[in-house]
Design an enzyme around this catalytic site. Structure first.
Site: not given
Ligand code: ADP
Ligand code: ZN
Length: 210
Positions: A14, A158, A125, A90, A169
């Site tokens: 995404k 990361r 990644r 999310r 996750r």
């Molecule tokens: P990915 O999509 O690869 O899991 P992101 O960069 O979107 O990575 O998210 C990394 C981390 O940031 C998540 O595992 C979570 O801990 C936190 N996070 C991101 N967006 C949200 C959200 N909308 N609500 C709660 N936690 C979030």
């Protein structure tokens, strides 16, 4: 201003799709909840200090914390702009908070990638800590190994991209985020693209679907 939500598992691509499209379309703005949170952690703000532990465990940060950051970005976005919202909402509670802001959601595009592919995607990644550009050692390598094409910074893995945290996750994704598919389907907003066509075609398919 309106919003297109990107839905998909961690590693579904995404972020790559959204940043590509925002680079080539002046009226598209990429907003990544993960980048906002990592920025707050790096700066050591109060929100960042609170978020850090959840992120390292692969758990969701509290809804109110991330919702406030997204509301701030929505409030400062005006004019003829479509926000590509990547990583928020999310869970259903976050989707309800977003609906309460009254910001118009144009569509929700699910980037569909089989679970088997996800682990490998995330294992390869690499991320630029400076400009946030994303790479993959095989699927999307930088021109010079380990160096960002765009800004020359040294790429990093990361902290939460290790196999154990990735497993957690994915569990969180299936339990918390997947219910959003039915939530937005019921509102007639859901579209779906095959996220396994390579970066350029994924972005093209997304643009056509949104
Ligand atoms: P990915 O999509 O690869 O899991 P992101 O960069 O979107 O990575 O998210 C990394 C981390 O940031 C998540 O595992 C979570 O801990 C936190 N996070 C991101 N967006 C949200 C959200 N909308 N609500 C709660 N936690 C979030
Ligand atoms: Zn960079």
């Amino acid at each position: 201003m309106d919003i297109v939500i990107l839905l998909g598992a961690p590693g579904s691509g995404k972020g790559t799709i959204a940043s590509r499209l925002a680079e080539t379309n002046a009226n598209l703005k990429h907003v990544s909840s993960g980048d906002l949170l990592r920025g707050a952690v790096a700066k050591g703000t109060a929100a960042g200090v609170e978020a850090k532990g959840y992120m390292e465990k692969g758990q969701l940060v509290p809804d109110a914390l991330i919702a406030q950051m997204i509301k701030d970005v929505i409030a400062e976005t005006e004019g003829d702009v479509t926000m590509l919202l990547d990583g928020f909402p999310r869970n259903v509670a976050q989707a309800e908070i977003l609906a309460e802001t009254g910001a118009p959601v144009r569509s929700v595009v699910l980037v569909d990638v089989p679970d088997e592919i996800i682990q490998d995607r995330i294992a390869g990644r690499r991320t630029c800590p400076k400009c946030k550009a994303g790479y993959h050692v095989r699927a999307l390598p930088p021109k010079v190994e380990g160096i960002c094409d765009k800004c020359g910074a040294e790429l990093v893995v990361r902290k939460d991209d290790n196999p154990e945290t990735v497993k957690d996750r994915l569990v969180v994704y299936h339990r918390e985020t997947e219910p959003l598919i039915a939530f937005y389907e019921a509102k007639g907003l859901l579209r779906k693209i095959d996220g396994d066509q390579g970066p350029a075609k994924n972005a093209e398919a997304f643009l056509a679907a949104m």
